[in-house]
Design an enzyme around this catalytic site. Sequence first.
Site, PDB file in Angstrom:
ATOM      1  N   CYS A  32       0.827  -1.208   0.000  1.00 52.09           N
ATOM      2  CA  CYS A  32       0.000   0.000   0.000  1.00 52.09           C
ATOM      3  C   CYS A  32       0.867   1.267   0.000  1.00 52.09           C
ATOM      4  CB  CYS A  32      -0.914   0.002   1.226  1.00 52.09           C
ATOM      5  SG  CYS A  32      -1.835   1.534   1.400  1.00 52.09           S
ATOM      6  N   LYS A  59     -10.707  -8.205   5.371  1.00 52.28           N
ATOM      7  CA  LYS A  59     -10.344  -7.529   6.622  1.00 52.28           C
ATOM      8  C   LYS A  59     -10.963  -8.204   7.849  1.00 52.28           C
ATOM      9  CE  LYS A  59     -10.425  -3.267   4.008  1.00 52.28           C
ATOM     10  NZ  LYS A  59     -11.209  -2.087   3.651  1.00 52.28           N
ATOM     11  N   VAL A  72      -5.679   1.214   5.858  1.00 53.67           N
ATOM     12  CA  VAL A  72      -4.355   1.437   6.440  1.00 53.67           C
ATOM     13  C   VAL A  72      -3.801   2.719   5.799  1.00 53.67           C
ATOM     14  CG1 VAL A  72      -3.929  -1.004   6.882  1.00 53.67           C
ATOM     15  CG2 VAL A  72      -3.207  -0.051   4.695  1.00 53.67           C
ATOM     16  N   GLU A  85      -5.340   7.922   8.662  1.00 51.83           N
ATOM     17  CA  GLU A  85      -5.177   8.820   7.498  1.00 51.83           C
ATOM     18  C   GLU A  85      -3.682   9.122   7.351  1.00 51.83           C
ATOM     19  OE1 GLU A  85      -7.507   9.848   5.088  1.00 51.83           O
ATOM     20  OE2 GLU A  85      -8.669   8.342   6.171  1.00 51.83           O
ATOM     21  N   SER A  86      -3.094   8.764   6.200  1.00 51.50           N
ATOM     22  CA  SER A  86      -1.629   8.777   6.084  1.00 51.50           C
ATOM     23  C   SER A  86      -0.966  10.132   6.397  1.00 51.50           C
ATOM     24  CB  SER A  86      -1.172   8.221   4.737  1.00 51.50           C
ATOM     25  OG  SER A  86      -1.663   8.966   3.660  1.00 51.50           O
TER      26      SER A  86
END
Length: 242
Positions: A32, A59, A72, A85-86
């Site tokens: 990802c 999941k 993720v 939230e990245s």
Amino acid sequence: MAGDHSRSLGKGSPAPGPVPEGVIRLYSMRFCPFAQRTRLVLRAKGISHEVININLKNKPDWFFEKNPFGLVPVLETSKGQLIYESPITCEYLDDAFPGKKLMPSDPYERAFQKMLLEHFSKITPLVFKCFVAVKDGQDTTALKAEIAEKFGKFEEILAKRNTVFYGGDSVSMLDYMIWPWFERLEPFQLKDSLSHTPKLQRWMEAMKEDPAVKATMTDPQIYKDYLQLYLKNSLEACDYGL
């Protein structure tokens, strides 16, 4: 269980126990690009962490308690605090942990990086859309032109500022935030989008020398093979190559 290359946890797997003191846990997935952002920052700042990979095609129910969106990356602290939230996970790590600050200290420069990240967020869906269109045998001329034009803006900024990185002479937060998609240009068959951007090409070469980038890089062929499985909705995609 806990490692960048551990097998992913899927439906029916038991929830992991509490996070040990002195460690932060990252819920991730090996391929990802959004989770790679957080992995890059963890490495760059030398933060003691464990990684639990999640099977995003299957999941576990408990994962929605970690992030209601079911995506993720997610960080979990030993106090049970959850951050997702990245960009938010990365900024949290920069603020909460000592070591080199990846976000600029100057308020305008911080705002500038965030604005650029907003521009970049318009590119990421196009990259995947283009890849799927190529696979479906569609004409991607217009899409590729749009991607190249948007990369042109990032080329312009490096040219104007006359720096190797977006943070100046060293890698900064924005460099890490956008890197995962540049790493994937070859498997996404978009390498030629950079044919008119010498500064971005130079930036890519410099990024490849960064220790955090080296530590989180995926071999392009493995990524290509993963994509084939992902597009078939294979439950094994997330664990490809293990």
